[in-house]
Scaffold this active site. Structure first.
Site, mmCIF file in Angstrom:
data_model
loop_
_atom_site.group_PDB
_atom_site.id
_atom_site.type_symbol
_atom_site.label_atom_id
_atom_site.label_comp_id
_atom_site.label_asym_id
_atom_site.label_seq_id
_atom_site.Cartn_x
_atom_site.Cartn_y
_atom_site.Cartn_z
ATOM 1 N N GLN A 124 -5.818 72.648 50.653
ATOM 2 C CA GLN A 124 -6.532 73.735 51.481
ATOM 3 C C GLN A 124 -7.871 74.047 51.289
ATOM 4 O OE1 GLN A 124 -3.947 77.420 51.782
ATOM 5 N NE2 GLN A 124 -2.494 76.183 50.700
HETATM 6 N N1 LIG Z 1 7.004 62.422 57.984
HETATM 7 C C1 LIG Z 1 6.404 62.789 56.715
HETATM 8 N N2 LIG Z 1 5.982 64.117 56.369
HETATM 9 C C2 LIG Z 1 5.611 64.073 55.163
HETATM 10 C C3 LIG Z 1 5.076 63.124 54.250
HETATM 11 N N3 LIG Z 1 4.460 63.657 53.170
HETATM 12 C C4 LIG Z 1 4.508 64.993 53.211
HETATM 13 N N4 LIG Z 1 5.240 65.247 54.319
HETATM 14 C C5 LIG Z 1 5.338 66.680 55.033
HETATM 15 O O1 LIG Z 1 3.930 67.044 55.272
HETATM 16 C C6 LIG Z 1 3.925 68.581 54.778
HETATM 17 C C7 LIG Z 1 3.049 68.824 53.804
HETATM 18 O O2 LIG Z 1 3.328 68.256 52.488
HETATM 19 P P1 LIG Z 1 2.675 68.453 51.194
HETATM 20 O O3 LIG Z 1 3.324 67.593 50.013
HETATM 21 O O4 LIG Z 1 3.012 69.918 50.978
HETATM 22 O O5 LIG Z 1 1.049 68.183 51.358
HETATM 23 P P2 LIG Z 1 -0.065 68.580 50.478
HETATM 24 O O6 LIG Z 1 -1.077 67.589 50.654
HETATM 25 O O7 LIG Z 1 0.549 68.710 48.928
HETATM 26 O O8 LIG Z 1 -0.552 70.053 50.788
HETATM 27 P P3 LIG Z 1 -1.302 70.872 50.038
HETATM 28 O O9 LIG Z 1 -0.770 71.299 48.862
HETATM 29 O O10 LIG Z 1 -1.516 72.158 50.903
HETATM 30 O O11 LIG Z 1 -2.578 70.210 49.755
HETATM 31 C C8 LIG Z 1 5.584 68.872 54.226
HETATM 32 O O12 LIG Z 1 6.017 69.561 55.210
HETATM 33 C C9 LIG Z 1 6.031 67.410 53.946
HETATM 34 O O13 LIG Z 1 7.403 67.438 54.010
HETATM 35 C C10 LIG Z 1 5.383 61.978 54.945
HETATM 36 O O14 LIG Z 1 5.117 60.666 54.182
HETATM 37 N N5 LIG Z 1 5.994 61.771 56.115
#
Ligand SMILES: Nc1nc2c(ncn2[C@@H]2O[C@H](COP(=O)(O)OP(=O)(O)OP(=O)(O)O)[C@@H](O)[C@H]2O)c(=O)[nH]1
Ligand SMILES: [Mg+2]
Length: 175
Positions: free
Chosen positions: A50
């Site tokens: 974020q």
């Molecule tokens: N369809 C799909 N959804 C995904 C994938 N990886 C993550 N998501 C979804 O995307 C959303 C964000 O995933 P996070 O792992 O929290 O992303 P992040 O990059 O860690 O986000 P921050 O912690 O805010 O930086 C969640 O709802 C996950 O379930 C993927 O490979 N495919």
């Protein structure tokens, strides 16, 4: 920035279960993931992506052997932001020569932009000399993860940065 990916990574390399997707929320602060086998020991620092949390990133640069940068391939409206944030990361002097893996995540979604299109959009090769690999895949189905991390491990193994960081750790150990 990639807890879902980190959990998948753990499930692939440690052959256990990662956290279920619905248990993963936005990252605030730091998640640490450890993967260890006979040959390598990897420690991942997972940082929140974020905008308001990005100022924390640089606290970790100095000790990082490599960078994994995760981009949401299904969110075209955020590509520009992802690109400029990454450019800023790469300009930081504390990350000199650190190998970079850019992971174009969420390729399982129909809305995902293809690997070629995203690579063209980011055209990262043009402004940086460090070892760089671009991999498209999915933290959900696991595609691309092993390919990317195996590459990263190999690059870290021959990186001058790894050598320098090790030498520094050894010096501290002697004091
Ligand atoms: N369809 C799909 N959804 C995904 C994938 N990886 C993550 N998501 C979804 O995307 C959303 C964000 O995933 P996070 O792992 O929290 O992303 P992040 O990059 O860690 O986000 P921050 O912690 O805010 O930086 C969640 O709802 C996950 O379930 C993927 O490979 N495919
Ligand atoms: Mg996260």
């Amino acid at each position: 920035m990639y807890e879902t990916l980190l959990e998948k990574l753990k499930s692939i390399y440690l052959k256990g279960e990662g956290l279920p997707h619905d248990r993963i929320g936005p990252t605030v602060g730091l998640n640490i993931g450890r993967i260890e086998d006979a040959n390598v020991k990897l420690v991942f620092w997972d940082l929140g992506g974020q905008p308001g949390l990005r100022t924390i990133w640089e606290k970790y640069y100095d000790e990082a052997h490599a960078i994994v940068y995760v981009i949401d391939s299904a969110s075209a409206s955020t590509f520009e932001d992802a690109k400029s944030a990454l450019e800023k990361v790469l300009r930081h002097e504390d990350l000199q020569e650190a190998p970079l893996l850019v992971f174009a995540n969420k390729q399982d979604l129909p809305a995902a932009v293809t690997e070629e299109e995203l690579d063209r959009h980011l055209h990262l090769k043009e402004f940086d000399e460090r070892p760089y690999m671009f991999v498209a895949g999915s933290a959900y189905d696991g595609t691309g993860i092993k390919l990317g991390i195996d590459w990263l491990v190999e690059e870290m193994g021959k990186s001058r940065r790894t050598e320098a960081l090790r030498a520094r750790t050894d010096t501290y150990a002697k004091i």
